[in-house]
Every structure is written in C-alpha cells, then in structure tokens.
Enzyme design. Sequence first.
Site, mmCIF file in Angstrom:
data_model
loop_
_atom_site.group_PDB
_atom_site.id
_atom_site.type_symbol
_atom_site.label_atom_id
_atom_site.label_comp_id
_atom_site.label_asym_id
_atom_site.label_seq_id
_atom_site.Cartn_x
_atom_site.Cartn_y
_atom_site.Cartn_z
ATOM 1 N N CYS A 116 32.182 30.342 -13.678
ATOM 2 C CA CYS A 116 31.620 31.047 -12.251
ATOM 3 C C CYS A 116 30.804 29.790 -11.021
ATOM 4 O O CYS A 116 31.671 29.435 -10.470
ATOM 5 C CB CYS A 116 30.549 32.261 -12.250
ATOM 6 S SG CYS A 116 29.106 31.360 -13.481
ATOM 7 N N HIS B 43 25.523 31.434 -6.898
ATOM 8 C CA HIS B 43 25.077 29.937 -7.103
ATOM 9 C C HIS B 43 25.375 29.081 -5.845
ATOM 10 O O HIS B 43 26.767 29.214 -5.472
ATOM 11 C CB HIS B 43 26.535 29.579 -8.648
ATOM 12 C CG HIS B 43 26.172 30.224 -9.772
ATOM 13 N ND1 HIS B 43 25.223 30.691 -10.417
ATOM 14 C CD2 HIS B 43 26.873 29.962 -10.773
ATOM 15 C CE1 HIS B 43 25.098 31.331 -11.202
ATOM 16 N NE2 HIS B 43 26.836 30.636 -11.882
HETATM 17 O O1 25A Z 1 25.517 40.446 -23.619
HETATM 18 P P1 25A Z 1 26.533 40.316 -24.380
HETATM 19 O O2 25A Z 1 26.008 40.652 -25.733
HETATM 20 O O3 25A Z 1 27.945 39.871 -24.243
HETATM 21 O O4 25A Z 1 26.797 41.743 -23.807
HETATM 22 C C1 25A Z 1 27.698 41.611 -22.498
HETATM 23 C C2 25A Z 1 29.238 43.528 -22.058
HETATM 24 O O5 25A Z 1 29.580 43.156 -23.650
HETATM 25 C C3 25A Z 1 29.450 44.201 -24.453
HETATM 26 C C4 25A Z 1 27.745 44.667 -23.751
HETATM 27 O O6 25A Z 1 28.039 46.284 -23.993
HETATM 28 C C5 25A Z 1 28.299 44.057 -22.075
HETATM 29 O O7 25A Z 1 29.137 45.841 -21.558
HETATM 30 N N1 25A Z 1 29.512 44.578 -25.701
HETATM 31 C C6 25A Z 1 28.126 43.863 -26.706
HETATM 32 N N2 25A Z 1 28.759 43.613 -27.588
HETATM 33 C C7 25A Z 1 30.178 44.747 -27.287
HETATM 34 C C8 25A Z 1 29.851 44.729 -28.735
HETATM 35 N N3 25A Z 1 30.063 44.582 -29.824
HETATM 36 C C9 25A Z 1 29.543 44.744 -26.194
HETATM 37 N N4 25A Z 1 31.426 45.036 -26.669
HETATM 38 C C10 25A Z 1 31.944 46.103 -27.603
HETATM 39 N N5 25A Z 1 32.063 45.429 -28.475
HETATM 40 P P2 25A Z 1 26.583 47.150 -24.312
HETATM 41 O O8 25A Z 1 26.447 48.547 -23.641
HETATM 42 O O9 25A Z 1 26.512 45.913 -25.262
HETATM 43 O O10 25A Z 1 25.827 46.758 -23.610
HETATM 44 C C11 25A Z 1 25.009 46.862 -22.431
HETATM 45 C C12 25A Z 1 24.153 46.042 -21.896
HETATM 46 O O11 25A Z 1 23.249 45.594 -22.535
HETATM 47 C C13 25A Z 1 23.315 44.011 -22.296
HETATM 48 N N6 25A Z 1 22.826 43.435 -23.500
HETATM 49 C C14 25A Z 1 24.429 42.615 -24.143
HETATM 50 N N7 25A Z 1 23.260 42.685 -25.419
HETATM 51 C C15 25A Z 1 22.269 42.887 -25.386
HETATM 52 C C16 25A Z 1 21.693 43.650 -24.184
HETATM 53 N N8 25A Z 1 20.695 44.367 -24.002
HETATM 54 C C17 25A Z 1 19.995 43.813 -24.799
HETATM 55 N N9 25A Z 1 20.069 42.961 -25.829
HETATM 56 C C18 25A Z 1 21.235 42.169 -26.700
HETATM 57 N N10 25A Z 1 21.545 41.862 -27.487
HETATM 58 C C19 25A Z 1 24.049 43.918 -21.337
HETATM 59 O O12 25A Z 1 24.078 42.787 -21.122
HETATM 60 C C20 25A Z 1 25.016 44.790 -20.742
HETATM 61 O O13 25A Z 1 23.605 45.248 -19.684
HETATM 62 P P3 25A Z 1 25.191 41.535 -20.022
HETATM 63 O O14 25A Z 1 26.543 42.766 -19.829
HETATM 64 O O15 25A Z 1 24.740 41.745 -18.168
HETATM 65 O O16 25A Z 1 25.538 40.494 -20.431
HETATM 66 C C21 25A Z 1 26.362 39.837 -19.290
HETATM 67 C C22 25A Z 1 27.469 39.490 -20.295
HETATM 68 O O17 25A Z 1 28.326 38.760 -19.211
HETATM 69 C C23 25A Z 1 28.481 37.277 -19.564
HETATM 70 N N11 25A Z 1 28.938 36.296 -18.310
HETATM 71 C C24 25A Z 1 28.333 37.096 -17.448
HETATM 72 N N12 25A Z 1 28.833 35.908 -15.542
HETATM 73 C C25 25A Z 1 29.604 36.083 -16.425
HETATM 74 C C26 25A Z 1 29.674 35.722 -17.838
HETATM 75 N N13 25A Z 1 30.624 35.481 -18.187
HETATM 76 C C27 25A Z 1 31.690 34.934 -18.285
HETATM 77 N N14 25A Z 1 31.766 34.097 -16.332
HETATM 78 C C28 25A Z 1 30.252 34.514 -16.183
HETATM 79 N N15 25A Z 1 30.779 34.612 -14.530
HETATM 80 C C29 25A Z 1 27.141 36.870 -20.252
HETATM 81 O O18 25A Z 1 27.214 35.496 -20.508
HETATM 82 C C30 25A Z 1 27.102 37.851 -21.140
HETATM 83 O O19 25A Z 1 27.092 37.317 -22.195
HETATM 84 O O1 L14 Z 2 31.746 31.843 -17.580
HETATM 85 O O2 L14 Z 2 25.172 31.411 -16.765
HETATM 86 O O3 L14 Z 2 31.182 30.003 -19.551
HETATM 87 O O4 L14 Z 2 24.334 32.189 -18.449
HETATM 88 C C1 L14 Z 2 28.502 31.517 -19.428
HETATM 89 C C2 L14 Z 2 27.047 31.323 -19.465
HETATM 90 C C3 L14 Z 2 29.310 32.071 -17.466
HETATM 91 C C4 L14 Z 2 27.551 31.588 -16.509
HETATM 92 C C5 L14 Z 2 30.210 30.966 -18.841
HETATM 93 C C6 L14 Z 2 25.233 31.603 -17.147
HETATM 94 C C7 L14 Z 2 29.290 31.194 -18.305
HETATM 95 C C8 L14 Z 2 26.927 32.400 -18.050
#
Ligand code: 25A
Ligand code: L14
Length: 339
Positions: A132, A245
């Site tokens: 991002c 950001h």
């Molecule tokens: O945080 P996670 O684990 O990476 O999860 C992100 C998404 O992936 C799914 C998850 O579904 C959610 O939709 N996911 C996780 N594990 C998975 C699996 N094994 C999976 N899908 C398939 N198979 P969910 O239903 O498990 O999660 C629903 C909500 O719960 C939050 N959450 C996740 N792990 C948690 C948790 N809550 C409590 N305890 C935990 N251990 C989850 O938070 C979702 O709200 P989140 O999704 O908001 O986290 C965002 C992810 O996206 C990355 N990210 C953010 N911005 C960027 C980015 N990546 C790239 N570029 C960006 N600009 C974050 O780093 C984060 O990984």
């Molecule tokens: O896209 O703000 O590699 O914690 C993972 C961490 C995006 C930001 C990425 C954060 C990042 C994220």
Amino acid sequence: MAKPCNVAVVGATGAVGQQMLEVLAERKFPIKELRLLASERSVGKFLEYDGEQHMVQLLDKDAFKGIDIALFSAGGERSREFCPIAAAAGAVCVDNSSAWRMDPEVPLVVPEVNPQDIGLYKKKGIIANPNCSTIQMVVALKPLHDAAGLKRVVVSTYQAVSGTGRNAIDELRIQCGELLNGRPADCNVYPHQIAFNCLPHIDEFLDSGYTKEEMKMVNETRKILGDSSIGVTATTVRVPVFYSHSESVNIETVSKLSVAQARELLARSPGVRLVDDPARREYPMAIDAAGQDLTLVGRIREDQSIANGLNLWVVADNLRKGAATNAVQIAEILAEKYL
Ligand code: 25A
Ligand code: L14
C-alpha cells in the site's frame, strides 16, 4: 468491452476483502458468478454484494473451479499455497500479499504507472498488487520520474492501523476508550500501545536493522518503475490513524524540476489530485483521502539543501488505492484486454 467473469474473493471477510466487494460493486465490474472464500471460521456467514447476500465458502483446493479471476487478500501464507492452485485451475490471480511481488515471473502492477507489465501474468497466472505505501508513492513519483529522472528517494511513512486488518482497527478504538477513561490499555496486535503513540516498526525486523515493510518500499518501487538504479531508503511508522497512509517524500532528480513544473505535471497525472494551496491551508490529509481513490499530493517545495531536490506530502486510502481499488483496476484491464 470487458468480458463478464466468474470472480472469487479470497479473504472476503477481512478488511481488504470487504473493501474489494464494495469497489467491485461501485465500479460495476462485470461479474457472472461471485464466489466468496475464507477460513473455516467464516464459512456460512453471509456478506452483502450489490444489495444481495452471498454465503462465504471454504478456501480449499477445489474452490477455484470455473473461476476466471481470483482476488486474494488472506495473508502471504494462503497466497503462497493457493495462488498456484487457483492458476492451475485456470484463474488469473491478483494477489494482495507480499508472497509473489518480487518473483521475476510475476508482474507487479499499478495501472497508472506500468499497465504494460500485466501481460507477464501468462507465465505463472499471477499478478501481484504492490504494498500500500509503495502504490501511493509511485503514483505520485511516476510523472516526476518521466520528466526529470529520479536519482534518489527518501521516504518516511505515517501508516494507518487498518493496513494490519480488522483486529488492529479494534485495538486502536478500544485503547483510546480505555486510556481516556483512566484505565490501562491492552496490547494484542501491536507490541506496544498504538493509541496516542507512534511505532517505528511495521512488519518484521531484518538483520540489516530495516523492517520488511521498509524493504518492500525499496524493492517494489524499483521494480514498478523498471529502474534498479534509483536509490530508495525508507522509514515506516505506524500512527494512531484508522484509514489512509501519509508519506513525507524527498526526491533528488537528474535534471532540475521547479515547484511550478512539478505541480503542473501532477495536476494532470492520472490517479492524482493536487492539493497544494498552503495560503488557504489546503494540503493532503488522511481524513480527506479516506473513502476515495485518488492519491493526494501537496506541500510541494524545493529541497534547498541540494541542486535538484523536491519535498512532497503524499496521502491515499490504504484499503482502497493501497489494496482493493488497485486490485480491481488490474482485474478491469484483464477482463477488457486479456481474457
Ligand atoms: O488476518 P488474516 O489471518 O490474514 O486473515 C485475512 C483474511 O483471510 C482469511 C480471513 O478470513 C480474512 O478474510 N483467512 C485467514 N486464514 C484463512 C485460511 N486459513 C483465511 N482464508 C482461508 N483460509 P477469516 O474468516 O478467518 O477472518 C475473518 C476476520 O477475522 C480476522 N482475523 C484473521 N485472523 C484472525 C482474525 N481475528 C482474530 N484472530 C485471528 N487470528 C480477519 O482480519 C477478518 O476480519 P483481517 O482480514 O481484517 O486482516 C487483514 C489481512 O489483510 C492484510 N492486508 C491488509 N492490508 C493489506 C493487506 N495485505 C496486502 N495489502 C494490503 N494493503 C493484513 O496483513 C491481514 O493479513
Ligand atoms: O502489503 O499495515 O505487504 O500492517 C502487510 C502489512 C500491507 C500493510 C503488505 C500493515 C503490508 C500491512
């Protein structure tokens, strides 16, 4: 005309996944079938897309049958495992994680900057969405680089908690409430209190002393601009802001660029809104960038310590242009030109 597609959103329940659904609907992306995928925890939940309820299904190896485009935002581990599986099933993956970004056989794309790189997806079936902080910086730097040649970039970021996901958004909100009521703050997501604080720490530390987030800005910027000679150094900082950001960007160019020239270039650059009228107290702010797709650029001024230098302040919505919108823009080009 874009071809109607079967689209999967992997990590649909997350902060970025939810934003993807909003952006797909807003931009009227031509969807035939929409498949929402997440972990076991969310299977059976319903999410709204364009006024209709869709049930979340399990992300497993059979989840991609018939899918044309898979938008991934479920963390690097899931992307490493499932992008190749989705690609083998015939889907083109647009991946938001850092897993594939530096793979030489995977294009790293910001549509305003290097749309011509998209075609490289044919090698692995994967297109990487940059970090991002990198996306908004290269949107602002591209026209300046084309006009004057970037020699060196020094950037410090002020990053919102939403980038870490929904847990982090909750953590900042709860800590603010507790502290304002005289109670101690619990820290679960970040190693220290984030409310009323700044943490010079995003992602893990490397042996060099830099964080992974800082090195993403260095390496991804060079790959996207297609110029490994550009010097980039970054300090990435988490601040108690929910969305958008902000970045202080100092550049040195090969040829001289005046403030007026830079303003003129940026004013007509795609994806940019020039917000630079200090006399009227107008400059880019996180609260104005949030909820829209342009990268706001302002505070443009000469760096008086060197011959060809400028300072800029660059702000964008990290969940939209920094993640979901950029991915959907890539998908639009795919649907229009490649599928
Ligand atoms: O945080 P996670 O684990 O990476 O999860 C992100 C998404 O992936 C799914 C998850 O579904 C959610 O939709 N996911 C996780 N594990 C998975 C699996 N094994 C999976 N899908 C398939 N198979 P969910 O239903 O498990 O999660 C629903 C909500 O719960 C939050 N959450 C996740 N792990 C948690 C948790 N809550 C409590 N305890 C935990 N251990 C989850 O938070 C979702 O709200 P989140 O999704 O908001 O986290 C965002 C992810 O996206 C990355 N990210 C953010 N911005 C960027 C980015 N990546 C790239 N570029 C960006 N600009 C974050 O780093 C984060 O990984
Ligand atoms: O896209 O703000 O590699 O914690 C993972 C961490 C995006 C930001 C990425 C954060 C990042 C994220």
